[in-house]
Design an enzyme around this catalytic site. Structure first.
Site, PDB file in Angstrom:
ATOM      1  N   HIS A   1       4.667   3.005 -11.989  1.00 45.92           N
ATOM      2  CA  HIS A   1       5.152   3.519 -10.695  1.00 45.92           C
ATOM      3  C   HIS A   1       5.263   2.306  -9.799  1.00 45.92           C
ATOM      4  O   HIS A   1       4.402   1.425  -9.833  1.00 45.92           O
ATOM      5  CB  HIS A   1       4.145   4.542 -10.174  1.00 45.92           C
ATOM      6  CG  HIS A   1       4.262   4.867  -8.724  1.00 45.92           C
ATOM      7  ND1 HIS A   1       5.453   5.155  -8.119  1.00 45.92           N
ATOM      8  CD2 HIS A   1       3.313   4.988  -7.756  1.00 45.92           C
ATOM      9  CE1 HIS A   1       5.236   5.420  -6.838  1.00 45.92           C
ATOM     10  NE2 HIS A   1       3.959   5.316  -6.590  1.00 45.92           N
TER      11      HIS A   1
ATOM     12  N   GLU B   1       5.822   1.856  -6.306  1.00 42.03           N
ATOM     13  CA  GLU B   1       5.491   1.726  -4.896  1.00 42.03           C
ATOM     14  C   GLU B   1       4.726   0.410  -4.735  1.00 42.03           C
ATOM     15  O   GLU B   1       4.072  -0.073  -5.671  1.00 42.03           O
ATOM     16  CB  GLU B   1       4.633   2.927  -4.451  1.00 42.03           C
ATOM     17  CG  GLU B   1       4.549   3.064  -2.939  1.00 42.03           C
ATOM     18  CD  GLU B   1       3.986   4.415  -2.490  1.00 42.03           C
ATOM     19  OE1 GLU B   1       3.587   5.221  -3.356  1.00 42.03           O
ATOM     20  OE2 GLU B   1       3.968   4.660  -1.273  1.00 42.03           O
TER      21      GLU B   1
ATOM     22  N   ASP C   1       2.063  -0.678  -3.507  1.00 39.84           N
ATOM     23  CA  ASP C   1       0.624  -0.849  -3.763  1.00 39.84           C
ATOM     24  C   ASP C   1       0.346  -1.150  -5.241  1.00 39.84           C
ATOM     25  O   ASP C   1      -0.730  -1.650  -5.581  1.00 39.84           O
ATOM     26  CB  ASP C   1      -0.199   0.361  -3.289  1.00 39.84           C
ATOM     27  CG  ASP C   1       0.282   1.686  -3.840  1.00 39.84           C
ATOM     28  OD1 ASP C   1       1.498   1.862  -3.994  1.00 39.84           O
ATOM     29  OD2 ASP C   1      -0.568   2.555  -4.101  1.00 39.84           O
TER      30      ASP C   1
ATOM     31  N   HIS D   1      -5.947   4.432  -8.526  1.00 40.00           N
ATOM     32  CA  HIS D   1      -6.816   4.280  -7.346  1.00 40.00           C
ATOM     33  C   HIS D   1      -8.164   4.938  -7.647  1.00 40.00           C
ATOM     34  O   HIS D   1      -8.204   6.024  -8.237  1.00 40.00           O
ATOM     35  CB  HIS D   1      -6.235   4.981  -6.116  1.00 40.00           C
ATOM     36  CG  HIS D   1      -4.900   4.469  -5.678  1.00 40.00           C
ATOM     37  ND1 HIS D   1      -4.727   3.248  -5.062  1.00 40.00           N
ATOM     38  CD2 HIS D   1      -3.665   5.021  -5.753  1.00 40.00           C
ATOM     39  CE1 HIS D   1      -3.441   3.083  -4.776  1.00 40.00           C
ATOM     40  NE2 HIS D   1      -2.775   4.141  -5.193  1.00 40.00           N
TER      41      HIS D   1
HETATM   42 FE1  FEO Z   1       2.517   5.993  -5.009  1.00 40.94          FE
HETATM   43 FE2  FEO Z   1      -0.524   4.429  -5.314  1.00 40.94          FE
HETATM   44  O1  FEO Z   1       1.311   4.550  -5.005  1.00 40.94           O
END
Ligand code: FEO
Length: 398
Positions: A80, A82, A84, A228
């Site tokens: 993914h 994004e 981060d 995360h």
């Molecule tokens: Fe959708 Fe942790 O980024």
């Protein structure tokens, strides 16, 4: 420093203890976060799964270099893109520019859109495999809208089965411990729920379908490694169960009252309504939250957990308050289903706020149970008694 997860899988991410806001100022992260990246060493291929947020790009690359010569990384899996997770990719690609990047087609578009680089992209679909050696494989599972269109999971069939799930099953939760069984359960689970409510709830149908699809694959699973927070090692199935529950019109026996107030009249109404609800439904949890003072994402998590919502604002300049306006906009974005609602508020002359809020609640997908309750000027004992009666009537319709 890299942290060992199994004999051939290491965590090479970044723990961000000081993060307080995510997505700009959209999401509070009161317990920090982590950007989890993983190094998987197969007998023939070594792969890196995801990177970290841009401000930590050099630190990330140096930590990787301490772990292995960078040219020994055979493939980068970008689950993914994004920022981060992809933010450190440009720094890494300056070192190993020809390394193939495995991602979905949407993932390639997002990487190109972010970094404008003609890297060696390899598009993958559900069921595509990367052979790691000794018969071990990494299998890709597209998971669009969990939570961006490019998202995919990767399943490693070694070590008893590891699902690398990217954002799904994550928590914004900084910890020196890597695993779910090494942290206080209550706070970690609260962060997992806040994460779901604020990030994944808008995509409930897609999340539900995808989680059921993964369950139906009947994969051996010893670990779920999200991008995360902590890794699910003890009973990893527990977070799958939670996602099935949360993605399916989730509601506890709770009513949340969200209000703003100028001179305490609407606050008094909110508290009187809460008393009314509790007086005839003592088993219902009632939360009374000031939208201008409480954390907006914690409020949304409470609404996510509720079967009904009451929203109150005084009428100001023919509308409602700034804090309630922001709350209503965020609420609409969550696309919550199956919940009931009404609006209330004090007023001095025109008094249109509660009607406007009722309309917005309907548009946000809530079932409006009635026209709510209003109070002219400062509510006296009689008006507060009628607010209590309103609370009783409201809960009787839920
Ligand atoms: Fe959708 Fe942790 O980024």
């Amino acid at each position: 420093m890299a942290k060992k997860i199994t004999n051939n899988v290491s965590w090479v991410g970044k723990t961000d203890w000081e993060l307080t806001m995510f997505h700009g100022n959209e999401l509070s992260t009161s317990r920090g976060s982590s950007y989890n990246a993983y190094l998987l060493r197969g007998s023939h291929k070594t792969v890196l799964i995801d990177t970290v947020w841009g401000p930590y790009d050099r630190e990330f690359v140096e930590r990787l270099r301490a772990e292995l010569p960078l040219d020994q990384i055979d493939a980068i899996i970008m689950q993914h893109n994004e920022t981060d997770h992809s933010g450190a990719l440009p720094e890494l690609m300056r070192e190993i520019p020809d390394t193939p990047i495995y991602c979905t087609k949407k993932g390639e578009a997002i990487l190109r859109g972010h970094y404008h680089q003609d890297w060696n992209y390899i598009n993958v679909k559900t069921g595509d495999r990367l052979e790691l050696g000794d018969g071990e494989t990494l299998t890709f599972i597209e998971a669009p809208m969990c939570h961006w269109p490019d998202t995919m999971f990767s399943y490693y069939d070694g070590c008893g089965g590891i699902l690398f799930s990217n954002d799904a099953f994550g928590q914004h939760y900084a910890s020196e411990s890597l695993f779910n069984d090494e942290v206080p359960q209550c706070e970690m689970l609260a962060e997992a729920k806040k994460y779901y409510a604020n990030i994944l709830a808008p995509f409930n149908p897609m999340v539900s379908r995808k989680v059921k699809e993964v369950v139906a694959m009947n994969l051996p699973l010893s670990l779920i490694c999200p991008s995360h927070g902590v890794i699910w090692r003890e009973n990893p199935g527990q977070i799958i169960e939670k996602y099935l529950e949360w993605s399916d019109a989730y509601a506890q026996n709770q009513v949340t009252i969200v209000y703003d107030t100028m001179w305490n009249s609407t606050r008094k109404m909110a508290e009187a309504i809460a008393r009314g609800i509790r007086s005839c439904a003592p088993d219902v949890t009632v939360k009374v939250l000031n939208a201008a003072k409480e954390d907006k994402n914690d409020i949304l998590t409470e609404v996510f957990s509720s079967k009904a919502l009451l929203v109150g604002s005084p009428t100001i300049n023919n509308g409602f308050s700034y804090a309630i306006a922001g709350f209503m906009e965020m609420l609409k974005g969550l696309k919550l289903k199956g919940k009931k609602a009404a609006a209330f508020g004090s007023y001095g002359w025109s008094g249109e706020a509660s009607k406007q809020l009722g309309t917005l609640l309907s548009e946000a997908g809530f079932e409006l149970v009635d026209e709510g309750v209003r109070a002219l000027w400062v509510p006296d004992a009689e008006t507060l008694a009628s607010c209590e009666e309103y609370g009783k009537s409201f809960i009787s319709k839920i």
